[in-house]
Design a protein around this motif. Sequence first.
Motif, PDB file in Angstrom:
ATOM      1  N   LEU A   8      24.455   9.076   2.387  1.00  0.00           N
ATOM      2  CA  LEU A   8      23.752   7.818   2.164  1.00  0.00           C
ATOM      3  C   LEU A   8      22.303   7.932   2.616  1.00  0.00           C
ATOM      4  O   LEU A   8      22.012   8.557   3.641  1.00  0.00           O
ATOM      5  CB  LEU A   8      24.404   6.686   2.969  1.00  0.00           C
ATOM      6  N   ILE A   9      21.406   7.330   1.856  1.00  0.00           N
ATOM      7  CA  ILE A   9      20.028   7.128   2.282  1.00  0.00           C
ATOM      8  C   ILE A   9      19.780   5.639   2.167  1.00  0.00           C
ATOM      9  O   ILE A   9      19.983   5.054   1.103  1.00  0.00           O
ATOM     10  CB  ILE A   9      19.021   7.901   1.414  1.00  0.00           C
ATOM     11  N   GLY A  10      19.378   5.032   3.269  1.00  0.00           N
ATOM     12  CA  GLY A  10      19.161   3.599   3.234  1.00  0.00           C
ATOM     13  C   GLY A  10      18.398   3.120   4.451  1.00  0.00           C
ATOM     14  O   GLY A  10      17.920   3.911   5.267  1.00  0.00           O
ATOM     15  N   ASN A  11      18.320   1.798   4.577  1.00  0.00           N
ATOM     16  CA  ASN A  11      17.609   1.164   5.678  1.00  0.00           C
ATOM     17  C   ASN A  11      18.606   0.512   6.624  1.00  0.00           C
ATOM     18  O   ASN A  11      19.554  -0.153   6.188  1.00  0.00           O
ATOM     19  CB  ASN A  11      16.630   0.121   5.157  1.00  0.00           C
ATOM     20  N   VAL A  12      18.348   0.688   7.915  1.00  0.00           N
ATOM     21  CA  VAL A  12      19.221   0.148   8.953  1.00  0.00           C
ATOM     22  C   VAL A  12      19.081  -1.367   8.969  1.00  0.00           C
ATOM     23  O   VAL A  12      17.972  -1.910   8.950  1.00  0.00           O
ATOM     24  CB  VAL A  12      18.852   0.765  10.323  1.00  0.00           C
ATOM     25  N   GLY A  13      20.226  -2.062   8.995  1.00  0.00           N
ATOM     26  CA  GLY A  13      20.237  -3.525   8.919  1.00  0.00           C
ATOM     27  C   GLY A  13      20.126  -4.222  10.248  1.00  0.00           C
ATOM     28  O   GLY A  13      19.706  -5.379  10.318  1.00  0.00           O
ATOM     29  N   LEU A  39      24.000  -0.152   7.437  1.00  0.00           N
ATOM     30  CA  LEU A  39      23.027   0.536   6.590  1.00  0.00           C
ATOM     31  C   LEU A  39      23.092  -0.084   5.204  1.00  0.00           C
ATOM     32  O   LEU A  39      24.175  -0.261   4.643  1.00  0.00           O
ATOM     33  CB  LEU A  39      23.354   2.027   6.518  1.00  0.00           C
ATOM     34  N   ALA A  40      21.933  -0.411   4.653  1.00  0.00           N
ATOM     35  CA  ALA A  40      21.853  -1.004   3.312  1.00  0.00           C
ATOM     36  C   ALA A  40      21.376   0.049   2.323  1.00  0.00           C
ATOM     37  O   ALA A  40      20.379   0.721   2.562  1.00  0.00           O
ATOM     38  CB  ALA A  40      20.888  -2.180   3.299  1.00  0.00           C
TER      39      ALA A  40
END
Length: 184
Positions: A8-13, A39-40
């Motif tokens: 996964l590559i994403g932004n921490v929520g 993680l989004a």
Amino acid sequence: MSLNKVMLIGNVGRDPEVRYLDGGAQGANGGAKVATFTLATTERYRDRNGELRENTEWHNIVAWRNSADLAEKYIRKGSQVYIEGKLRTRSWTDQSGQKRYTTEVTVDGIQLLGRKSDNPASEAPAGATYGAAPAGQTSAPAGQAPATYAAPVAPAYKADPAAGSFRPAGPAPDADNPADDLPF
């Protein structure tokens, strides 16, 4: 044969929540450290009418030991990260007696992404990696940046009208040497 792998590559929520298990206080007495955060990941696509749509998926992330250390020190809400891990589903009984289930990603490796200025806890070196090395990368000694994967470069081809095909760019094969007459 079976495979359970998540990338996964994403932004921490939200900021990681760090706990110590097995009776350990702040890591003393061998207590295992665990960090949890969300993680989004967002998928962008065009619908039938040509309108741009977004679909955001939220993932529950569980990091243990060294990966939990990295999460505690350097990961904050909004950080962009690469996560490698595996899916785990666990169950419990809630206060009303209902059986509940949740699916989480158990971290094998974390890599910080984005610019240093994008990360609120930007003390970590860019590209810092903990846990297993992400696919296509090798682990590096402590204090050194991990080696990055260099994609193989395809040879350049140019049209060869005489042969009715393409041939590698560069000098033509030697007609006197049969070993050079390979079609590739």
